[in-house]
Design an enzyme around this catalytic site. Sequence first.
Site, short mmCIF file in Angstrom:
data_model
loop_
_atom_site.label_atom_id
_atom_site.label_comp_id
_atom_site.label_asym_id
_atom_site.label_seq_id
_atom_site.Cartn_x
_atom_site.Cartn_y
_atom_site.Cartn_z
N THR A 153 26.86 39.61 -28.18
CA THR A 153 26.15 40.35 -29.24
C THR A 153 24.88 40.91 -28.62
OG1 THR A 153 25.25 38.23 -30.03
CG2 THR A 153 27.15 39.13 -31.21
N LYS A 179 28.76 32.69 -25.00
CA LYS A 179 27.84 33.75 -25.40
C LYS A 179 26.73 33.12 -26.21
CE LYS A 179 27.39 35.81 -28.72
NZ LYS A 179 26.27 35.74 -29.71
N THR A 190 26.62 24.96 -28.44
CA THR A 190 25.95 26.24 -28.36
C THR A 190 26.48 27.19 -29.39
OG1 THR A 190 25.45 28.08 -26.93
CG2 THR A 190 27.60 27.09 -26.68
N GLU A 276 16.97 36.28 -26.12
CA GLU A 276 16.65 37.63 -26.55
C GLU A 276 15.26 38.05 -26.07
OE1 GLU A 276 19.44 37.91 -30.53
OE2 GLU A 276 17.38 37.18 -30.72
N ASN A 402 14.94 41.19 -33.25
CA ASN A 402 15.27 40.49 -34.49
C ASN A 402 14.68 41.12 -35.73
OD1 ASN A 402 16.88 37.90 -33.91
ND2 ASN A 402 15.38 38.00 -32.27
N SER A 407 20.47 46.22 -38.89
CA SER A 407 20.63 47.67 -38.89
C SER A 407 20.75 48.24 -37.49
CB SER A 407 19.47 48.34 -39.61
OG SER A 407 18.24 47.92 -39.04
#
Length: 407
Positions: A153, A179, A190, A276, A402, A407
């Site tokens: 992702t 992932k 995870t 991230e 985040n 969107s």
Amino acid sequence: MEKIDGGVTAAKGFLAAHTAAGIKYQGRDDMAMIYSKVPAVAAGTFTRNVVKAAPVKWDQQVVGESPFVQAVVMNAGIANACTGQEGMGYCKETADAAGSALGIPSQAVLVASTGVIGMQLPMDRLRAGIGAMVPKLEDTRQAAAAAAQAIMTTDTHKKEAAVTFTVDGKTVTVGGMSKGSGMIHPNMCTMLAFITTDLAISHELLQEALSSVVDDTYNMISVDGDTSTNDTCLVLANGMAGNTEITEKNADYQAFVEVLFEVNKTLAKMMAGDGEGATALFEVKVINASSKAEAVTLAKSVVTSSLTKAAIYGHDANWGRILCALGYAGVDFDPEKVDLYFESSNGRLKIIENGVATGYSEEEATKILTADAVTAICDMKQGDAEATAWGCDLTYDYVKINADYRS
């Protein structure tokens, strides 16, 4: 034990496939499949979040009740979480479609989803994706890599690992992919991890082996302190290595546990380092603690400290934040005995000794902290227990990613 270049197709009898089904993403692969040529026993660990995604509930039932498993179907983009009975029905529809296409029972199919919470799966696209993948199933290295890519992702790169070892004179392989980049603070395993092995082992011992390695691998990573609704780790063992089935906790079982630990630790560290927006893997080693439980608590407290993570991003040897995080962990220790070191490929430096600064060079400390992987070593001087946790730095990009994820 020998590390090799491989993923979920490294073990004998396992195939993988991928496709772009348009589940949510456009212009990229977003579905993957793992298939065993022969029936396999399966084990799993799952999120302890009270809010569990439909695939978690489906897989818990299959792992616990099904006599064998042969396939796993995965999609990225939509998590199928908080989707009610409709979402549970979609798990069955997915398993039915895969079972029909592969000629196996629906109860031999595991499913996994990752992505946005609350959206329903577009089943027409998912069924079409299954139909597209079955003819493409291959046991090649390329097929494994593409499957690992397809389940991402916000990950920036695929995550794979494979190891071989010998059991009963036979070469056994354990391979896997995972992932995870955000919503990573597991309390079981995870976000998504899939392990395959050609080892012959009983269902009961496979589950014990997986459960035994989770605490020191996936449970020791954190990106943002958020435990996902979809956390799932699955292991499939099809016995095609030809070893005598492991049915007791002998030396062969212990060797397998060590290899399983190595594969899952590798995947866990990859996820922590790919948090991230992250620019560095942040490792925290607590040594010489009074007990293993206290060492775990202390290491997790530091690796999850937002202030410490921000300092790592800024290459700032702000050791007070680390000592503070140790102090509020809920563990009793003498702060005037603690030593702290920073270590990376750029060197090693003692920052504090017996709770006070050593007069270290800020320039040298900054150099050490500019590496892609940074370790803080906390010597508690209280005993001989230790634990290691993995996380990442906290950057501006984490908020950017985040703030508009849906969107």
